[in-house]
Design a protein around this motif. Structure first.
Motif, PDB file in Angstrom:
ATOM      1  N   MET A  92       2.926   3.105  -7.758  1.00  0.00           N
ATOM      2  CA  MET A  92       3.175   3.455  -6.360  1.00  0.00           C
ATOM      3  C   MET A  92       4.463   4.248  -6.218  1.00  0.00           C
ATOM      4  O   MET A  92       4.513   5.280  -5.542  1.00  0.00           O
ATOM      5  CB  MET A  92       3.229   2.181  -5.509  1.00  0.00           C
ATOM      6  N   ASN A 129      -4.494  -0.368  -7.703  1.00  0.00           N
ATOM      7  CA  ASN A 129      -4.335  -1.436  -6.727  1.00  0.00           C
ATOM      8  C   ASN A 129      -5.691  -2.058  -6.399  1.00  0.00           C
ATOM      9  O   ASN A 129      -5.804  -3.277  -6.232  1.00  0.00           O
ATOM     10  CB  ASN A 129      -3.672  -0.895  -5.460  1.00  0.00           C
ATOM     11  N   ASN A 140       0.833  -1.188   0.000  1.00  0.00           N
ATOM     12  CA  ASN A 140       0.000   0.000   0.000  1.00  0.00           C
ATOM     13  C   ASN A 140       0.869   1.239   0.000  1.00  0.00           C
ATOM     14  O   ASN A 140       2.001   1.236   0.459  1.00  0.00           O
ATOM     15  CB  ASN A 140      -0.908   0.001   1.234  1.00  0.00           C
ATOM     16  N   ASN A 141       0.300   2.344  -0.505  1.00  0.00           N
ATOM     17  CA  ASN A 141       1.055   3.582  -0.580  1.00  0.00           C
ATOM     18  C   ASN A 141       1.458   4.034   0.820  1.00  0.00           C
ATOM     19  O   ASN A 141       0.625   4.083   1.726  1.00  0.00           O
ATOM     20  CB  ASN A 141       0.208   4.650  -1.271  1.00  0.00           C
ATOM     21  N   ALA A 180      -2.598   5.364  -8.255  1.00  0.00           N
ATOM     22  CA  ALA A 180      -1.981   4.148  -7.726  1.00  0.00           C
ATOM     23  C   ALA A 180      -2.974   3.358  -6.879  1.00  0.00           C
ATOM     24  O   ALA A 180      -3.067   2.127  -6.980  1.00  0.00           O
ATOM     25  CB  ALA A 180      -0.737   4.505  -6.911  1.00  0.00           C
ATOM     26  N   ASP A 181      -3.727   4.052  -6.019  1.00  0.00           N
ATOM     27  CA  ASP A 181      -4.708   3.378  -5.170  1.00  0.00           C
ATOM     28  C   ASP A 181      -5.813   2.739  -6.006  1.00  0.00           C
ATOM     29  O   ASP A 181      -6.262   1.626  -5.719  1.00  0.00           O
ATOM     30  CB  ASP A 181      -5.314   4.369  -4.173  1.00  0.00           C
TER      31      ASP A 181
END
Length: 360
Positions: free
Chosen positions: A296, A272, A232-233, A268-269
């Motif tokens: 990310m 994902n 995760n970021n 990015a989120d």
């Protein structure tokens, strides 16, 4: 194992002990390896159950699992797929129960990103192998109980064909671990030297000279973990905005840099989340995880640029002022983010060849 240059016992650090205890508690309740085969101590459920549990777990303040990630997500599936005899059952259960930690012994100073150019050798002597060589940038090797070791077992000219994988005990005589102090002040990377280290043949994973396939399955597990939400970021958006609000000049450049950083984080989120949905539907393909990692890293780079612009010297000199020095790690760790799990260049090649179908 001889440990060189260590001033603290990280294996006994409260964070590591807490992570192992939490993993043991999950295992006792049946959540230690939700997708793993029952015969190896898993629960035998589909990935949808693992994703549901991970989402629920993320809502609670639980111990940082960093010290366990390598063993659970890289070594455990590799041993399960390629181990012989009783090795998979014993080792996989130990990982699941939080009893052991693992490291990956792949990278070398001369090989760089070309894994097939490695020079650490393993020579067979009856039922054992004699290992000589050196590995570099091995994360948490200083606290690992076992390591996934890739060696050359034949002519260098054949590159991919003459490699063999082993699971080695890190306390085996002849192994020296030297911690590498990073510019962040931490020392999680290590240089590992093998001086006539003997490994039993029953610790071999896969076939002799078939280590390349084993290594690729390990790397696939790593990238799948990244694409499935394990990476995760690291940026807290609310804290980032508050930092800019307090210290930003309010000029167009600052607003533009903030917008770029927020957009990159959201992209990015979102990607994902898409990977997670594909895993739920069974359509997820491991090479797509390379895209998730690149997005990310891109977002972290943009955040680092924003922090540098807004804070300047306040990000490198600890004055005690809120929201300043704490951001230093973002810039200092970019190189580690870019290299870990395969360099950006390797990831782009994977996307080009395996996702877009471009020629090598």
């Amino acid at each position: 194992m001889k440990l060189v240059g260590s001033d603290i016992d990280d294996a006994a650090a409260p964070g590591v002990l807490a992570a192992r205890a939490w993993q043991a508690e999950k295992a006792a309740a049946g959540y230690g390896w939700i997708t793993g085969p029952r015969e190896l101590g898993g629960t035998g459920l589909p990935s949808t159950h693992q994703l549901a549990f991970s989402r629920l777990e993320a809502q609670f303040d639980v111990p940082d699992p960093t010290s366990l990630v390598m063993g659970l997500h890289l070594l455990r599936p590799t041993v399960a797929a390629w181990g012989h005899g009783e090795l998979p059952n014993r080792v996989c259960r130990a990982f699941t129960n939080g009893e052991i930690l693992g490291c990956q012994l792949f990278s070398e100073s001369e090989a760089g990103s070309d894994l097939a150019a490695l020079r650490t050798t393993a020579s067979r002597e009856g039922d054992v192998w004699r290992v000589t060589g050196q590995k570099l940038w091995s994360s948490i090797a200083h606290i690992a109980d076992v390591g996934l070791l890739l060696c050359r077992t034949g002519d260098e000219a054949d590159r991919h064909r003459n490699l063999t994988m082993f699971l080695i005990d890190m306390d085996t005589p002849g192994i020296d671990v030297r911690r590498i102090r990073q510019m962040t002040g931490e020392a999680s990377f290590n240089e590992v030297t093998f001086d006539d280290v003997y490994v039993p043949d029953d610790r071999r994973l896969g076939e002799v000279d078939g280590g390349w396939k084993v290594a690729m399955s390990t790397i696939s597990s790593e990238r799948s973990a990244i694409g499935g939400g394990q990476a995760n970021n690291p940026v807290d958006v609310e804290l980032l905005v508050e930092m800019v609000r307090r210290f930003g000049a309010g000029d167009d450049v600052t607003r533009d840099l903030l917008a770029q950083a927020l957009i990159a984080i959201r992209v990015a989120d979102a990607f994902n989340a898409r990977c997670t949905e594909e895993m739920l539907s069974g359509s997820f393909q491991a090479p797509v995880a390379s895209v998730a990692k690149l997005l990310m890293i891109s977002s972290v780079r943009k955040v680092a640029g924003l922090v540098d612009h807004v804070l300047g010297q306040r990000a490198v000199a600890d004055t005690g002022e809120w929201g300043t020095y704490a951001w230093r790690m973002i810039g200092l760790e970019i190189s580690a983010y870019s290299v870990g799990g395969g360099s950006d260049e390797i990831q782009r090649n994977a996307v080009a060849e395996r996702v877009l179908g471009l020629p090598r």
